[in-house]
Design an enzyme around this catalytic site. Structure first.
Site, mmCIF file in Angstrom:
data_model
loop_
_atom_site.group_PDB
_atom_site.id
_atom_site.type_symbol
_atom_site.label_atom_id
_atom_site.label_comp_id
_atom_site.label_asym_id
_atom_site.label_seq_id
_atom_site.Cartn_x
_atom_site.Cartn_y
_atom_site.Cartn_z
ATOM 1 N N ASP A 151 23.155 35.235 31.673
ATOM 2 C CA ASP A 151 23.769 35.412 32.884
ATOM 3 C C ASP A 151 22.815 34.995 33.922
ATOM 4 O O ASP A 151 22.684 35.829 34.725
ATOM 5 C CB ASP A 151 24.475 36.781 33.056
ATOM 6 C CG ASP A 151 25.330 37.007 34.115
ATOM 7 O OD1 ASP A 151 26.111 35.733 34.312
ATOM 8 O OD2 ASP A 151 25.856 37.921 34.210
ATOM 9 N N GLU B 292 31.859 26.500 36.625
ATOM 10 C CA GLU B 292 32.980 27.178 37.389
ATOM 11 C C GLU B 292 33.830 25.969 38.121
ATOM 12 O O GLU B 292 33.052 25.472 39.125
ATOM 13 C CB GLU B 292 32.690 28.400 38.234
ATOM 14 C CG GLU B 292 33.871 29.077 38.589
ATOM 15 C CD GLU B 292 33.550 30.731 38.320
ATOM 16 O OE1 GLU B 292 34.398 31.139 38.969
ATOM 17 O OE2 GLU B 292 32.516 30.956 38.028
ATOM 18 N N LYS C 192 34.754 26.951 33.563
ATOM 19 C CA LYS C 192 35.285 28.451 34.021
ATOM 20 C C LYS C 192 36.386 28.667 34.842
ATOM 21 O O LYS C 192 36.362 27.740 36.276
ATOM 22 C CB LYS C 192 34.044 29.114 34.503
ATOM 23 C CG LYS C 192 33.075 29.676 33.673
ATOM 24 C CD LYS C 192 31.708 30.455 34.243
ATOM 25 C CE LYS C 192 32.147 31.664 34.518
ATOM 26 N NZ LYS C 192 31.019 32.471 35.197
ATOM 27 N N PHE D 15 35.010 41.574 32.768
ATOM 28 C CA PHE D 15 33.996 42.162 33.675
ATOM 29 C C PHE D 15 33.609 43.865 33.506
ATOM 30 O O PHE D 15 34.445 44.563 34.274
ATOM 31 C CB PHE D 15 34.327 41.618 34.831
ATOM 32 C CG PHE D 15 33.821 40.471 35.555
ATOM 33 C CD1 PHE D 15 34.179 39.503 34.320
ATOM 34 C CD2 PHE D 15 33.351 40.018 36.394
ATOM 35 C CE1 PHE D 15 33.635 37.920 34.826
ATOM 36 C CE2 PHE D 15 32.933 38.553 36.793
ATOM 37 C CZ PHE D 15 32.869 37.693 35.987
#
Length: 323
Positions: free
Chosen positions: A17, A91, A127, A173
């Site tokens: 990440d 994204e 994303k 999340f």
């Protein structure tokens, strides 16, 4: 005995990440994921200064900030594909989260930029925020052999809607769910098995495996190594370099927590009306989805400030990258 990171990699695909090249080289994850917040942080790292300078040059030559951010993001993603053997997630602009057609156009544009850099679509996950419009965009992208990573998942109904649309991967999340409940209830901390974020991902995992969904579940947004350990066995987990380091330093035994034999008896189909009602009924899910979209947009705006060269804005953007 292998350390906990090595043990985790034997039961779960570990994703970095971060956009930090050195951290990715150190921990050797299978995949890596980016978002506007991570791209903003990466832009301040030494390894990306040449790309940042190139992007500022594009701005000065008259290209729009939106186009330059897409090109910079793809440039960073291209570098990451040289390090990890698997996927790099990229994204779509958060402002397009409620516009299916615009999100589709931007996703296809990003894929074309990657292909111009010699990176095939089979290496990229697009994303998209898990709004209803984002989910429908993912369904269309699948027809073009473009795989999606549906982000900002905060509830089972969202997850099911993504799976029904054939999304390749979802990112529930964990930490953001936990944060909301701590603030809402005044709870200082949760035992890990009672952690609402952990419980949410476990529920999604049980349901998906019981119903035979192929959509990959990738737990995200972890606040502690204990949360990561509590989801050992999940399809994938995307973990920050700090927590990867903690797991690597721990030589204790890591127990598998999730196995695909678990079951669920919850109703499976989710219509658009049911999806929208679930976000209205669940204050946490509705609030965190919209907050996440706003946050990604704000970091995109900070990146624009950095690229356009206004010194006051640039200082503010750099100062806030660690927020």
């Amino acid at each position: 005995m292998p350390n906990k990171l090595e043990q985790l990699k034997k039961m779960t695909v570990v994703v970095a990440d971060t956009g930090d090249i050195e951290a990715i080289k150190k921990y050797q994850p299978q995949d890596c994921t980016t978002n506007p917040s991570l791209i903003l942080k990466a832009a301040g790292l030494p390894g990306y200064q040449n790309l940042l300078g190139e992007a500022k040059g594009w701005i000065k030559s008259g290209e729009s900030a939106d186009d330059v951010i897409d090109k910079l993001t793809v440039s960073i993603g291209t570098e990451l594909t040289k390090i990890v053997p698997g996927y790099v997630s990229t994204e779509v602009d958060a402002r397009l989260s409620f516009d299916k057609d615009a999100a589709l156009a931007r996703a296809r544009h990003l894929i074309k930029l990657y292909e111009a850099n010699g990176v095939g679509r089979e290496r990229i996950l697009i994303k998209l925020a898990s709004t209803w419009e984002g989910i429908q965009a993912a369904e269309e992208l699948k027809k073009d052999d473009i795989r999606s990573n549906m982000t900002l998942i905060f509830g089972l109904e969202q997850a099911i809607a993504c799976a029904q649309a054939g999304a390749y991967l979802i990112s529930p999340f964990v930490g953001r769910i936990t944060d909301w409940y701590k603030k809402s209830t005044g709870t200082k901390d949760y035992p890990v098995d009672e952690d609402p974020g952990i419980q949410s991902v476990r529920e999604i995992y049980r349901h998906f495996k019981a119903h035979g969904y192929e959509t990959i579940i990738m737990g995200a947004s972890f606040r502690s190594a204990a949360q990561v350990e509590a989801l050992a066995g999940c399809d994938r987990l995307t973990v920050s370099p700090q927590l990867l380091g903690e797991l690597e330093a721990d030589e204790g035994n890591l127990k598998r927590q999730l196995t695909p034999t678990m079951g669920s008896d919850k109703e499976d189909k989710v219509s658009e009306a049911e999806y929208r009602w679930s976000l209205a009924e669940d204050a946490m899910a509705g609030e965190k989805l919209n907050e996440g979209i706003r946050s990604f947009h704000q970091d995109t705006q900070k990146l624009k400030d950095l690229l356009t060269g206004d010194q006051a804005q640039e200082k503010r953007a750099v100062a806030q990258t660690g927020a």
